[in-house]
Scaffold this motif. Structure first.
Motif, PDB file in Angstrom:
ATOM      1  N   ARG A   7      40.102  32.336  34.181  1.00 17.47           N
ATOM      2  CA  ARG A   7      41.138  32.758  34.791  1.00 17.47           C
ATOM      3  C   ARG A   7      40.993  33.666  35.985  1.00 17.47           C
ATOM      4  O   ARG A   7      40.204  34.466  36.221  1.00 17.47           O
ATOM      5  CB  ARG A   7      42.140  33.725  33.916  1.00 17.47           C
ATOM      6  CG  ARG A   7      42.828  32.717  32.848  1.00 17.47           C
ATOM      7  CD  ARG A   7      43.809  33.645  32.024  1.00 17.47           C
ATOM      8  NE  ARG A   7      44.483  32.809  31.076  1.00 17.47           N
ATOM      9  CZ  ARG A   7      43.834  32.697  30.049  1.00 17.47           C
ATOM     10  NH1 ARG A   7      42.998  33.430  29.469  1.00 17.47           N
ATOM     11  NH2 ARG A   7      44.653  32.124  28.980  1.00 17.47           N
ATOM     12  N   VAL A   8      41.817  33.513  37.184  1.00 15.97           N
ATOM     13  CA  VAL A   8      41.975  34.534  38.030  1.00 15.97           C
ATOM     14  C   VAL A   8      43.402  34.719  38.544  1.00 15.97           C
ATOM     15  O   VAL A   8      44.191  33.655  38.457  1.00 15.97           O
ATOM     16  CB  VAL A   8      41.162  34.019  39.425  1.00 15.97           C
ATOM     17  CG1 VAL A   8      41.707  32.799  39.992  1.00 15.97           C
ATOM     18  CG2 VAL A   8      41.062  35.164  40.414  1.00 15.97           C
ATOM     19  N   SER A   9      43.873  35.878  38.743  1.00 17.64           N
ATOM     20  CA  SER A   9      45.244  36.178  39.105  1.00 17.64           C
ATOM     21  C   SER A   9      45.190  36.881  40.856  1.00 17.64           C
ATOM     22  O   SER A   9      44.301  37.815  40.761  1.00 17.64           O
ATOM     23  CB  SER A   9      45.810  37.199  38.217  1.00 17.64           C
ATOM     24  OG  SER A   9      47.224  37.421  38.541  1.00 17.64           O
ATOM     25  N   LEU A  10      46.081  36.378  41.442  1.00 17.96           N
ATOM     26  CA  LEU A  10      46.137  37.127  42.800  1.00 17.96           C
ATOM     27  C   LEU A  10      47.667  37.235  43.247  1.00 17.96           C
ATOM     28  O   LEU A  10      48.419  36.721  42.700  1.00 17.96           O
ATOM     29  CB  LEU A  10      45.715  35.776  43.894  1.00 17.96           C
ATOM     30  CG  LEU A  10      44.226  35.629  43.961  1.00 17.96           C
ATOM     31  CD1 LEU A  10      44.301  34.095  43.170  1.00 17.96           C
ATOM     32  CD2 LEU A  10      43.854  35.120  45.199  1.00 17.96           C
ATOM     33  N   THR A  11      47.927  38.525  43.746  1.00 17.15           N
ATOM     34  CA  THR A  11      49.209  38.918  44.189  1.00 17.15           C
ATOM     35  C   THR A  11      49.061  39.014  45.700  1.00 17.15           C
ATOM     36  O   THR A  11      48.317  39.664  46.432  1.00 17.15           O
ATOM     37  CB  THR A  11      49.644  40.047  43.622  1.00 17.15           C
ATOM     38  OG1 THR A  11      49.561  40.144  42.103  1.00 17.15           O
ATOM     39  CG2 THR A  11      51.106  40.406  44.046  1.00 17.15           C
ATOM     40  N   VAL A  19      47.948  31.525  50.934  1.00 18.91           N
ATOM     41  CA  VAL A  19      47.887  30.056  50.276  1.00 18.91           C
ATOM     42  C   VAL A  19      46.165  29.837  50.465  1.00 18.91           C
ATOM     43  O   VAL A  19      45.574  29.263  49.585  1.00 18.91           O
ATOM     44  CB  VAL A  19      48.564  28.985  51.308  1.00 18.91           C
ATOM     45  CG1 VAL A  19      48.060  27.480  50.771  1.00 18.91           C
ATOM     46  CG2 VAL A  19      50.245  28.959  51.014  1.00 18.91           C
ATOM     47  N   ASP A  20      45.417  30.232  51.651  1.00 19.23           N
ATOM     48  CA  ASP A  20      44.317  30.182  51.716  1.00 19.23           C
ATOM     49  C   ASP A  20      43.455  30.634  50.686  1.00 19.23           C
ATOM     50  O   ASP A  20      42.408  30.433  50.153  1.00 19.23           O
ATOM     51  CB  ASP A  20      43.691  30.401  53.205  1.00 19.23           C
ATOM     52  CG  ASP A  20      44.171  29.822  54.326  1.00 19.23           C
ATOM     53  OD1 ASP A  20      44.534  28.513  53.932  1.00 19.23           O
ATOM     54  OD2 ASP A  20      44.210  30.135  55.298  1.00 19.23           O
ATOM     55  N   GLN A  21      44.028  32.197  50.436  1.00 20.76           N
ATOM     56  CA  GLN A  21      43.319  32.927  49.262  1.00 20.76           C
ATOM     57  C   GLN A  21      43.205  32.108  48.044  1.00 20.76           C
ATOM     58  O   GLN A  21      42.375  32.231  47.354  1.00 20.76           O
ATOM     59  CB  GLN A  21      44.091  34.340  49.172  1.00 20.76           C
ATOM     60  CG  GLN A  21      43.807  35.190  50.419  1.00 20.76           C
ATOM     61  CD  GLN A  21      44.686  36.510  50.567  1.00 20.76           C
ATOM     62  OE1 GLN A  21      45.385  36.586  49.688  1.00 20.76           O
ATOM     63  NE2 GLN A  21      44.261  37.160  51.574  1.00 20.76           N
ATOM     64  N   VAL A  22      44.532  31.711  47.670  1.00 21.69           N
ATOM     65  CA  VAL A  22      44.573  30.939  46.337  1.00 21.69           C
ATOM     66  C   VAL A  22      43.759  29.765  46.249  1.00 21.69           C
ATOM     67  O   VAL A  22      42.892  29.550  45.414  1.00 21.69           O
ATOM     68  CB  VAL A  22      46.237  30.420  46.241  1.00 21.69           C
ATOM     69  CG1 VAL A  22      46.269  29.487  44.957  1.00 21.69           C
ATOM     70  CG2 VAL A  22      47.133  31.861  45.886  1.00 21.69           C
ATOM     71  N   LEU A  23      43.279  29.107  47.414  1.00 25.23           N
ATOM     72  CA  LEU A  23      42.804  27.752  47.439  1.00 25.23           C
ATOM     73  C   LEU A  23      41.283  28.115  47.479  1.00 25.23           C
ATOM     74  O   LEU A  23      40.358  27.585  46.634  1.00 25.23           O
ATOM     75  CB  LEU A  23      43.030  26.829  48.696  1.00 25.23           C
ATOM     76  CG  LEU A  23      44.131  26.220  48.584  1.00 25.23           C
ATOM     77  CD1 LEU A  23      44.592  25.487  49.918  1.00 25.23           C
ATOM     78  CD2 LEU A  23      44.567  25.191  47.609  1.00 25.23           C
ATOM     79  N   ASP A  24      40.980  29.254  47.937  1.00 25.68           N
ATOM     80  CA  ASP A  24      39.620  29.884  48.000  1.00 25.68           C
ATOM     81  C   ASP A  24      39.155  30.366  46.381  1.00 25.68           C
ATOM     82  O   ASP A  24      38.047  29.944  45.852  1.00 25.68           O
ATOM     83  CB  ASP A  24      39.186  31.032  48.775  1.00 25.68           C
ATOM     84  CG  ASP A  24      39.229  30.592  50.223  1.00 25.68           C
ATOM     85  OD1 ASP A  24      39.276  29.208  50.550  1.00 25.68           O
ATOM     86  OD2 ASP A  24      39.308  31.398  51.163  1.00 25.68           O
ATOM     87  N   ALA A  25      40.094  30.824  45.817  1.00 26.53           N
ATOM     88  CA  ALA A  25      39.948  31.341  44.573  1.00 26.53           C
ATOM     89  C   ALA A  25      39.770  30.024  43.624  1.00 26.53           C
ATOM     90  O   ALA A  25      38.981  30.209  42.587  1.00 26.53           O
ATOM     91  CB  ALA A  25      41.033  32.369  43.996  1.00 26.53           C
ATOM     92  N   LEU A  26      40.520  29.301  43.685  1.00 26.19           N
ATOM     93  CA  LEU A  26      40.539  27.996  42.839  1.00 26.19           C
ATOM     94  C   LEU A  26      39.194  27.475  43.159  1.00 26.19           C
ATOM     95  O   LEU A  26      38.596  26.765  41.985  1.00 26.19           O
ATOM     96  CB  LEU A  26      41.800  27.031  43.207  1.00 26.19           C
ATOM     97  CG  LEU A  26      41.610  25.687  42.465  1.00 26.19           C
ATOM     98  CD1 LEU A  26      41.804  26.043  41.009  1.00 26.19           C
ATOM     99  CD2 LEU A  26      43.016  24.915  42.898  1.00 26.19           C
ATOM    100  N   GLU A  27      38.795  27.257  44.159  1.00 26.97           N
ATOM    101  CA  GLU A  27      37.402  26.592  44.500  1.00 26.97           C
ATOM    102  C   GLU A  27      36.304  27.364  43.835  1.00 26.97           C
ATOM    103  O   GLU A  27      35.285  26.706  43.087  1.00 26.97           O
ATOM    104  CB  GLU A  27      37.215  26.584  46.012  1.00 26.97           C
ATOM    105  CG  GLU A  27      35.861  25.902  46.167  1.00 26.97           C
ATOM    106  CD  GLU A  27      35.834  24.420  46.066  1.00 26.97           C
ATOM    107  OE1 GLU A  27      34.864  23.934  45.846  1.00 26.97           O
ATOM    108  OE2 GLU A  27      36.842  23.668  45.811  1.00 26.97           O
ATOM    109  N   ALA A  47      47.453  19.717  44.825  1.00 25.12           N
ATOM    110  CA  ALA A  47      48.988  20.083  44.130  1.00 25.12           C
ATOM    111  C   ALA A  47      49.047  21.482  44.157  1.00 25.12           C
ATOM    112  O   ALA A  47      50.240  22.015  44.826  1.00 25.12           O
ATOM    113  CB  ALA A  47      48.992  19.717  42.948  1.00 25.12           C
ATOM    114  N   VAL A  48      48.089  22.278  44.124  1.00 23.48           N
ATOM    115  CA  VAL A  48      48.289  23.892  44.360  1.00 23.48           C
ATOM    116  C   VAL A  48      48.711  24.058  45.733  1.00 23.48           C
ATOM    117  O   VAL A  48      49.352  24.926  46.003  1.00 23.48           O
ATOM    118  CB  VAL A  48      47.034  24.523  43.867  1.00 23.48           C
ATOM    119  CG1 VAL A  48      47.028  25.798  44.415  1.00 23.48           C
ATOM    120  CG2 VAL A  48      46.949  24.409  42.376  1.00 23.48           C
ATOM    121  N   SER A  49      47.897  23.470  46.622  1.00 22.91           N
ATOM    122  CA  SER A  49      48.302  23.533  48.153  1.00 22.91           C
ATOM    123  C   SER A  49      49.654  23.181  48.563  1.00 22.91           C
ATOM    124  O   SER A  49      50.238  24.009  49.105  1.00 22.91           O
ATOM    125  CB  SER A  49      47.274  22.742  48.722  1.00 22.91           C
ATOM    126  OG  SER A  49      47.451  22.895  50.409  1.00 22.91           O
TER     127      SER A  49
END
Length: 138
Positions: A7-11, A19-27, A47-49
């Motif tokens: 898991r990872v959580s970002l705020t 959006v870029d931070q979320v996609l980087d974390a997902l990768e 889908a996340v993007s």
């Protein structure tokens, strides 16, 4: 939880940099997990993007009010999932009506694409918006 769950959580603020931070974390999360197919990773990331970008685009910032978004990403043996929660002004979203627009349309594809890429996509209004995305691993 047990083994096999990452898991990872970002705020952050509802901006494209988030959006870029979320996609980087997902990768990073997908690379660290075992055996995620390229198809699952690609479709889930798409889908996340789409959903994260919709949150940023339609957050309805009034004046200088910032919208805060919390993104929780999870990978386990059964699925890839994401939960986005924001504090934007509530807006009704008709997910069941989301479908691809005419091929010449310049927008309006995000929800339809996310629905096609996922096994579950839900939206609820609760002091903002809560989006839940699930793609079962193939």
């Amino acid at each position: 939880m047990g083994d096999g769950v990452s898991r990872v959580s970002l705020t952050g603020t509802a901006e494209l940099t988030f959006v870029d931070q979320v996609l980087d974390a997902l990768e990073r999360l997908c690379r660290a997990a075992d055996g995620i197919s390229e198809e699952d990773r690609t479709f889930f990331s798409l889908a996340v993007s789409e959903i994260a970008t919709n949150i940023v685009t339609h957050s309805g910032c009034e004046g200088d009010a910032e919208v805060t978004v919390i993104a929780d990403l999870t990978v386990d043996d059964a699925a890839l999932s994401a939960r986005f929660q924001d504090d934007a002004a509530p807006v009704a979203v008709a997910l069941e009506e989301a479908e691809l627009p005419d091929e010449l349309a310049e927008s309006g594809r995000g929800l339809a694409i996310a629905k096609m890429a996922l096994d579950q996509l839900s939206h609820e209004v609760n002091n903002g918006h809560i989006w839940t995305l699930v793609r079962k691993r193939r």
